[in-house]
Design a protein around this motif. Sequence first.
Motif, PDB file in Angstrom:
ATOM      1  N   PHE A  26       0.834  -1.203   0.000  1.00 15.34           N
ATOM      2  CA  PHE A  26       0.000   0.000   0.000  1.00 15.34           C
ATOM      3  C   PHE A  26       0.871   1.257   0.000  1.00 15.34           C
ATOM      4  O   PHE A  26       0.703   2.151  -0.832  1.00 15.34           O
ATOM      5  N   PHE A  27       1.835   1.308   0.913  1.00 11.98           N
ATOM      6  CA  PHE A  27       2.659   2.516   1.010  1.00 11.98           C
ATOM      7  C   PHE A  27       3.799   2.551  -0.010  1.00 11.98           C
ATOM      8  O   PHE A  27       4.300   3.623  -0.314  1.00 11.98           O
ATOM      9  N   GLU A  28       4.183   1.392  -0.566  1.00 14.21           N
ATOM     10  CA  GLU A  28       5.147   1.403  -1.677  1.00 14.21           C
ATOM     11  C   GLU A  28       4.542   2.107  -2.885  1.00 14.21           C
ATOM     12  O   GLU A  28       5.236   2.811  -3.614  1.00 14.21           O
ATOM     13  N   ARG A  29       3.249   1.921  -3.078  1.00 19.35           N
ATOM     14  CA  ARG A  29       2.552   2.498  -4.238  1.00 19.35           C
ATOM     15  C   ARG A  29       2.062   3.911  -3.984  1.00 19.35           C
ATOM     16  O   ARG A  29       1.717   4.623  -4.927  1.00 19.35           O
ATOM     17  N   ALA A  30       2.010   4.311  -2.743  1.00 22.39           N
ATOM     18  CA  ALA A  30       1.482   5.636  -2.394  1.00 22.39           C
ATOM     19  C   ALA A  30       2.458   6.750  -2.776  1.00 22.39           C
ATOM     20  O   ALA A  30       3.671   6.550  -2.790  1.00 22.39           O
ATOM     21  N   GLN A  31       1.889   7.899  -3.088  1.00 26.10           N
ATOM     22  CA  GLN A  31       2.664   9.123  -3.262  1.00 26.10           C
ATOM     23  C   GLN A  31       2.413   9.942  -1.996  1.00 26.10           C
ATOM     24  O   GLN A  31       1.442  10.697  -1.935  1.00 26.10           O
ATOM     25  N   LEU A  32       3.259   9.750  -1.004  1.00 25.65           N
ATOM     26  CA  LEU A  32       3.033  10.384   0.293  1.00 25.65           C
ATOM     27  C   LEU A  32       2.994  11.901   0.150  1.00 25.65           C
ATOM     28  O   LEU A  32       3.841  12.488  -0.528  1.00 25.65           O
ATOM     29  N   THR A  42      11.290   3.553  11.819  1.00 27.13           N
ATOM     30  CA  THR A  42      10.998   2.679  10.681  1.00 27.13           C
ATOM     31  C   THR A  42      10.016   3.404   9.756  1.00 27.13           C
ATOM     32  O   THR A  42       8.883   3.680  10.161  1.00 27.13           O
ATOM     33  N   PRO A  43      10.431   3.720   8.536  1.00 24.28           N
ATOM     34  CA  PRO A  43       9.581   4.518   7.633  1.00 24.28           C
ATOM     35  C   PRO A  43       8.180   3.949   7.414  1.00 24.28           C
ATOM     36  O   PRO A  43       7.204   4.701   7.466  1.00 24.28           O
ATOM     37  N   LEU A  44       8.058   2.639   7.187  1.00 18.64           N
ATOM     38  CA  LEU A  44       6.728   2.069   6.944  1.00 18.64           C
ATOM     39  C   LEU A  44       5.843   2.189   8.179  1.00 18.64           C
ATOM     40  O   LEU A  44       4.683   2.598   8.077  1.00 18.64           O
TER      41      LEU A  44
END
Length: 121
Positions: A65-71, A92-94
């Motif tokens: 989910f967060f790999e694909r996100a544009q934070l 931890t970033p995730l």
Amino acid sequence: MKTTPEHDQKIAKMTFASVYPHYIAKVERKGRSQAELDQVIEWLTGFGEKEKQALIEKKATFEVFFERAQLNPNAHLIKGVICGYRVEELETPLTQKVRYLDMLVDELAKGKKMEKILREE
């Protein structure tokens, strides 16, 4: 702030689809809407309805989910304590990104104005 590797792994492997219904229930119980929740998720991740729904259907883990996100570039402005952790100090970033989302859902449920939640002020 350090978390344990086991804690980080547990969060990484949790699916967004398993948590999203709890987010909806939490905000609706406090008089907010699913549309407001989706607005908050889109602000943080850049996911519109189609992308979010596809991730739910694929049972994407928070890692995916967060790999694909544009934070959102203003995500670093999210501060506070959630689940016993100060989000701005998580190493931890995730885990930090997941806790950012938890923090925004909490703020929505607590009745904060949308402008404040979306860090527009």
